[in-house]
Enzyme design. Structure first.
Site, PDB file in Angstrom:
ATOM      1  N   ASP A  45       0.827  -1.208   0.000  1.00 19.57           N
ATOM      2  CA  ASP A  45       0.000   0.000   0.000  1.00 19.57           C
ATOM      3  C   ASP A  45       0.866   1.265   0.000  1.00 19.57           C
ATOM      4  OD1 ASP A  45      -2.474  -1.263  -0.058  1.00 19.57           O
ATOM      5  OD2 ASP A  45      -2.537  -1.518   2.118  1.00 19.57           O
ATOM      6  N   GLY A  46       2.019   1.184   0.697  1.00 15.38           N
ATOM      7  CA  GLY A  46       2.944   2.328   0.735  1.00 15.38           C
ATOM      8  C   GLY A  46       3.414   2.676  -0.675  1.00 15.38           C
ATOM      9  N   ASN A 122      -5.534   8.542   1.670  1.00 13.07           N
ATOM     10  CA  ASN A 122      -5.944   7.945   2.948  1.00 13.07           C
ATOM     11  C   ASN A 122      -6.426   9.003   3.938  1.00 13.07           C
ATOM     12  OD1 ASN A 122      -5.565   5.245   2.501  1.00 13.07           O
ATOM     13  ND2 ASN A 122      -3.538   5.131   3.453  1.00 13.07           N
ATOM     14  N   GLU A 123      -5.513   9.888   4.315  1.00 12.59           N
ATOM     15  CA  GLU A 123      -5.857  10.849   5.363  1.00 12.59           C
ATOM     16  C   GLU A 123      -4.822  11.963   5.475  1.00 12.59           C
ATOM     17  OE1 GLU A 123      -2.847   8.838   6.300  1.00 12.59           O
ATOM     18  OE2 GLU A 123      -4.430   7.498   6.913  1.00 12.59           O
ATOM     19  N   ARG A 148      -8.007  19.702  22.518  1.00 11.93           N
ATOM     20  CA  ARG A 148      -6.682  19.569  23.143  1.00 11.93           C
ATOM     21  C   ARG A 148      -6.346  18.096  23.192  1.00 11.93           C
ATOM     22  NH1 ARG A 148      -5.643  24.364  26.590  1.00 11.93           N
ATOM     23  NH2 ARG A 148      -7.617  25.458  26.339  1.00 11.93           N
ATOM     24  N   ASP A 150      -3.476  14.774  21.477  1.00  9.21           N
ATOM     25  CA  ASP A 150      -2.324  14.407  20.642  1.00  9.21           C
ATOM     26  C   ASP A 150      -2.485  14.862  19.203  1.00  9.21           C
ATOM     27  OD1 ASP A 150      -1.140  13.297  22.798  1.00  9.21           O
ATOM     28  OD2 ASP A 150      -1.274  11.210  22.143  1.00  9.21           O
TER      29      ASP A 150
HETATM   30  P1  NAD Z   1       3.519   1.817   6.642  1.00  6.47           P
HETATM   31  O1  NAD Z   1       4.408   1.077   5.718  1.00  6.47           O
HETATM   32  O2  NAD Z   1       3.846   1.853   8.093  1.00  6.47           O
HETATM   33  O3  NAD Z   1       2.025   1.271   6.377  1.00  6.47           O
HETATM   34  C1  NAD Z   1       1.173   1.162   7.365  1.00  6.47           C
HETATM   35  C2  NAD Z   1       0.146   0.053   7.091  1.00  6.47           C
HETATM   36  O4  NAD Z   1      -1.038   0.668   6.619  1.00  6.47           O
HETATM   37  C3  NAD Z   1       0.508  -1.036   6.062  1.00  6.47           C
HETATM   38  O5  NAD Z   1       0.234  -2.291   6.634  1.00  6.47           O
HETATM   39  C4  NAD Z   1      -0.464  -0.766   4.899  1.00  6.47           C
HETATM   40  O6  NAD Z   1      -0.843  -1.954   4.216  1.00  6.47           O
HETATM   41  C5  NAD Z   1      -1.634  -0.174   5.645  1.00  6.47           C
HETATM   42  N1  NAD Z   1      -2.521   0.657   4.849  1.00  6.47           N
HETATM   43  C6  NAD Z   1      -2.226   1.728   4.072  1.00  6.47           C
HETATM   44  N2  NAD Z   1      -3.337   2.216   3.520  1.00  6.47           N
HETATM   45  C7  NAD Z   1      -4.363   1.435   3.945  1.00  6.47           C
HETATM   46  C8  NAD Z   1      -5.762   1.456   3.742  1.00  6.47           C
HETATM   47  N3  NAD Z   1      -6.324   2.387   3.003  1.00  6.47           N
HETATM   48  N4  NAD Z   1      -6.511   0.512   4.360  1.00  6.47           N
HETATM   49  C9  NAD Z   1      -5.956  -0.438   5.134  1.00  6.47           C
HETATM   50  N5  NAD Z   1      -4.635  -0.499   5.390  1.00  6.47           N
HETATM   51  C10 NAD Z   1      -3.860   0.445   4.795  1.00  6.47           C
HETATM   52  O7  NAD Z   1       3.387   3.310   6.223  1.00  6.47           O
HETATM   53  P2  NAD Z   1       3.331   3.929   4.785  1.00  6.47           P
HETATM   54  O8  NAD Z   1       3.630   2.894   3.773  1.00  6.47           O
HETATM   55  O9  NAD Z   1       4.134   5.169   4.836  1.00  6.47           O
HETATM   56  O10 NAD Z   1       1.758   4.271   4.691  1.00  6.47           O
HETATM   57  C11 NAD Z   1       1.253   5.430   5.238  1.00  6.47           C
HETATM   58  C12 NAD Z   1      -0.064   5.080   5.838  1.00  6.47           C
HETATM   59  O11 NAD Z   1       0.155   4.389   7.055  1.00  6.47           O
HETATM   60  C13 NAD Z   1      -0.874   6.293   6.230  1.00  6.47           C
HETATM   61  O12 NAD Z   1      -1.675   6.755   5.171  1.00  6.47           O
HETATM   62  C14 NAD Z   1      -1.678   5.799   7.408  1.00  6.47           C
HETATM   63  O13 NAD Z   1      -3.005   5.466   7.052  1.00  6.47           O
HETATM   64  C15 NAD Z   1      -0.987   4.550   7.863  1.00  6.47           C
HETATM   65  N6  NAD Z   1      -0.635   4.705   9.272  1.00  6.47           N
HETATM   66  C16 NAD Z   1      -1.305   3.927  10.162  1.00  6.47           C
HETATM   67  C17 NAD Z   1      -1.086   4.072  11.501  1.00  6.47           C
HETATM   68  C18 NAD Z   1      -1.850   3.205  12.455  1.00  6.47           C
HETATM   69  O14 NAD Z   1      -2.630   2.361  11.977  1.00  6.47           O
HETATM   70  N7  NAD Z   1      -1.688   3.401  13.753  1.00  6.47           N
HETATM   71  C19 NAD Z   1      -0.156   4.997  11.983  1.00  6.47           C
HETATM   72  C20 NAD Z   1       0.516   5.770  11.051  1.00  6.47           C
HETATM   73  C21 NAD Z   1       0.263   5.627   9.673  1.00  6.47           C
END
Ligand code: NAD
Length: 267
Positions: A45-46, A122-123, A148, A150
């Site tokens: 996905d990244g 995504n976000e 207020r 994180d």
């Molecule tokens: P990363 O490699 O750490 O990927 C994080 C995980 O998110 C991977 O397992 C990937 O398959 C999954 N992912 C990404 N988009 C998804 C979606 N739409 N639905 C379900 N799973 C999804 O980080 P990266 O490759 O730089 O990806 C960035 C994404 O990581 C951000 O868009 C954010 O959504 C996600 N993220 C998740 C968390 C968390 O779940 N606590 C924290 C930080 C970032």
């Protein structure tokens, strides 16, 4: 039809990228890294997020598809074993386009007339390296709350299964043009109060975050990208006019994708 292939850069992904490129060239399809009709992302996905950001400027004319070389991805849903089938489908068939909503974020900075505009698949989140994020949340022009904590996350429907899900947000079907706001550890006591629940806004509602102390620096993430931004007066979020286009060669319904990603993958 012109195509481009992006790879995660590891040995397996590079190898699969080379095989797909060879197969598609055998069918007389042309590589065009600048103006592809179809972008095939090989990795996870990244890798898919990187590819989409790279081609954000030509969303109208480019469709995306993802092959995963690790675990099943949410966007990268073709298996390496399926690439021969995929190549034949690409070369021989008209593909169906499925469109999903994107998030638009505009950052207005003090003393700058024009905002910086970003799109997210995504976000987008707002956090701080040190201390709490303190900001006013304004929805459709009305003050809603002073947050207020994180930080806050604003996600798209297809991003609702990513960071948003980890924050307790709802999973939203991408046929709904919405954005969702979720809290990261809000402070709630007799002095400070936030709603505490995820909010789902329709496409005609704009939401703004206004930092109370504009001299502070914030960490803004847009999908995989993190930026440090200071002197923010307002950040404005809305459902973007642009949409992402996925090339669909077989049905893979959203709820099946959710099931296979989070419950069990029986393919
Ligand atoms: P990363 O490699 O750490 O990927 C994080 C995980 O998110 C991977 O397992 C990937 O398959 C999954 N992912 C990404 N988009 C998804 C979606 N739409 N639905 C379900 N799973 C999804 O980080 P990266 O490759 O730089 O990806 C960035 C994404 O990581 C951000 O868009 C954010 O959504 C996600 N993220 C998740 C968390 C968390 O779940 N606590 C924290 C930080 C970032």
């Amino acid at each position: 039809m012109k195509f481009a292939i992006t790879s995660k850069g590891d040995h397996k992904s590079d190898m699969i990228k080379a095989i797909i490129e060879q197969y598609l060239s055998d069918f007389d399809l042309e590589v065009d890294l600048d103006q592809p009709d179809l972008v095939i992302s090989v990795g996870g996905d990244g890798t898919f997020l990187h590819a989409v950001h790279h081609y954000f400027h030509r969303l109208k004319n480019t469709a995306f598809i993802g092959v995963h070389t690790g675990h099943l991805g949410f966007y990268a849903d073709w298996l390496p074993e399926e690439i021969e089938k995929l190549v034949i489908e690409i070369a021989k068939k008209e593909y169906k386009i499925v469109e999903y909503p994107l998030l638009e974020m505009k950052i207005y900075r003090k003393n700058e007339a024009k905002p910086e505009r970003y799109l997210a698949l995504n976000e987008a989140t707002i956090k701080k390296v040190e201390g709490s994020v303190v900001l006013d949340v304004i929805i459709k022009g009305e003050h809603f709350e002073r947050f207020r904590g994180d930080g806050l996350c604003v996600s798209t429907p297809s991003g609702s299964t990513a960071y948003n899900k980890a924050l307790g947000g709802a999973i939203i079907h991408p046929s709904l043009s919405t954005m969702q706001i979720t809290e990261m550890s809000s402070i709630n006591n007799r002095v400070y109060r936030t709603i505490g629940s995820p909010l789902i806004l329709p496409s005609h509602h704009v939401c703004q975050f206004k930092p109370v102390d504009q001299s502070q620096s914030f960490l803004i993430t847009i999908d995989h990208v993190t930026k440090s931004v200071d002197h923010i007066s307002t950040i404005e979020y809305s459902v973007a006019e642009e949409r992402i286009r996925f090339a669909r060669f077989r049905p893979f319904p959203f709820w099946k994708r959710v099931h296979d990603s989070f419950i069990s993958d029986q393919r």
